[in-house]
Design a protein around this motif. Structure first.
Motif, PDB file in Angstrom:
ATOM      1  N   SER A 102     -96.145  85.623  44.660  1.00 31.67           N
ATOM      2  CA  SER A 102     -97.000  85.467  45.839  1.00 31.67           C
ATOM      3  C   SER A 102     -96.791  84.111  46.499  1.00 31.67           C
ATOM      4  CB  SER A 102     -98.469  85.657  45.468  1.00 31.67           C
ATOM      5  OG  SER A 102     -98.904  84.615  44.613  1.00 31.67           O
ATOM      6  N   VAL A 103     -96.604  83.073  45.706  1.00 32.34           N
ATOM      7  CA  VAL A 103     -96.355  81.746  46.269  1.00 32.34           C
ATOM      8  C   VAL A 103     -95.013  81.735  46.988  1.00 32.34           C
ATOM      9  CG1 VAL A 103     -95.890  79.335  45.655  1.00 32.34           C
ATOM     10  CG2 VAL A 103     -97.815  80.527  44.632  1.00 32.34           C
ATOM     11  N   SER A 105     -93.456  84.238  48.373  1.00 33.43           N
ATOM     12  CA  SER A 105     -93.527  85.017  49.615  1.00 33.43           C
ATOM     13  C   SER A 105     -94.279  84.241  50.693  1.00 33.43           C
ATOM     14  CB  SER A 105     -94.185  86.368  49.364  1.00 33.43           C
ATOM     15  OG  SER A 105     -95.539  86.187  48.990  1.00 33.43           O
ATOM     16  N   LYS A 106     -95.331  83.533  50.293  1.00 28.83           N
ATOM     17  CA  LYS A 106     -96.087  82.743  51.262  1.00 28.83           C
ATOM     18  C   LYS A 106     -95.251  81.585  51.798  1.00 28.83           C
ATOM     19  CE  LYS A 106    -100.634  83.857  49.496  1.00 28.83           C
ATOM     20  NZ  LYS A 106    -101.846  83.356  48.829  1.00 28.83           N
ATOM     21  N   ILE A 107     -94.488  80.956  50.922  1.00 26.74           N
ATOM     22  CA  ILE A 107     -93.626  79.854  51.354  1.00 26.74           C
ATOM     23  C   ILE A 107     -92.555  80.384  52.298  1.00 26.74           C
ATOM     24  CG2 ILE A 107     -91.891  78.197  50.580  1.00 26.74           C
ATOM     25  CD1 ILE A 107     -93.574  77.786  48.084  1.00 26.74           C
ATOM     26  N   LYS A 109     -92.725  83.025  54.256  1.00 25.90           N
ATOM     27  CA  LYS A 109     -93.341  83.410  55.529  1.00 25.90           C
ATOM     28  C   LYS A 109     -93.624  82.184  56.392  1.00 25.90           C
ATOM     29  CE  LYS A 109     -95.611  87.622  53.961  1.00 25.90           C
ATOM     30  NZ  LYS A 109     -96.907  88.251  53.680  1.00 25.90           N
ATOM     31  N   THR A 110     -94.147  81.157  55.794  1.00 27.55           N
ATOM     32  CA  THR A 110     -94.512  79.978  56.582  1.00 27.55           C
ATOM     33  C   THR A 110     -93.273  79.262  57.102  1.00 27.55           C
ATOM     34  OG1 THR A 110     -94.651  78.653  54.576  1.00 27.55           O
ATOM     35  CG2 THR A 110     -96.698  79.608  55.400  1.00 27.55           C
ATOM     36  N   THR A 111     -92.239  79.140  56.272  1.00 23.87           N
ATOM     37  CA  THR A 111     -91.043  78.434  56.726  1.00 23.87           C
ATOM     38  C   THR A 111     -90.313  79.253  57.761  1.00 23.87           C
ATOM     39  OG1 THR A 111     -89.775  79.309  54.870  1.00 23.87           O
ATOM     40  CG2 THR A 111     -90.732  77.122  54.609  1.00 23.87           C
TER      41      THR A 111
END
Length: 126
Positions: A102-103, A105-107, A109-111
């Protein structure tokens, strides 16, 4: 004349009457006869008393040592025990891999979102 307070204090609760006196306490000689000390010689009595004193002092010395050592013992840490128990569970590995995914995927998405916005802004302005 007596005041009202004195009259109230004068009242006492009577004890129950017992016609027989309490049992007589054993004398020193009786106690010596029971223990067998009466028939020992004076030297044997002194030796027995000395041994008793040595035992008593040894016990007290042990108690003092225990008290001294208690000062140097570390108190039990409750927080660490809970963390260790939680870490020992079988679900930790599954939770850890899910958290990493999850971390990641979040990283990602944000980048990628920031790059797209920057790319869009640069191309739109230029």
């Amino acid at each position: 004349k007596k005041s009202a307070e004195d009259k109230q204090k004068a009242k006492k609760v009577k004890k129950k009457y017992t016609p027989f006196p309490p049992a007589q306490q054993p004398s020193k000689v009786d106690l010596q006869l029971e223990s067998g000390e009466y028939f020992l010689s004076e030297a044997q009595r002194q030796k027995a008393r000395q041994e008793e004193r040595k035992q008593h002092s040894a016990n007290k010395a042990r108690e003092r040592d225990v008290k001294r050592k208690q000062v140097f013992e570390a108190p039990a840490e409750k927080g660490l025990a809970r963390k260790r128990r939680a870490a020992d569970g079988p679900d930790v590995d599954a939770d850890l891999s899910a958290l990493q995914a999850s971390v990641a995927s979040k990283i990602g998405k944000t980048t990628s979102g920031k790059k797209a916005r920057k790319a869009g802004n640069d191309s739109g302005l230029a």
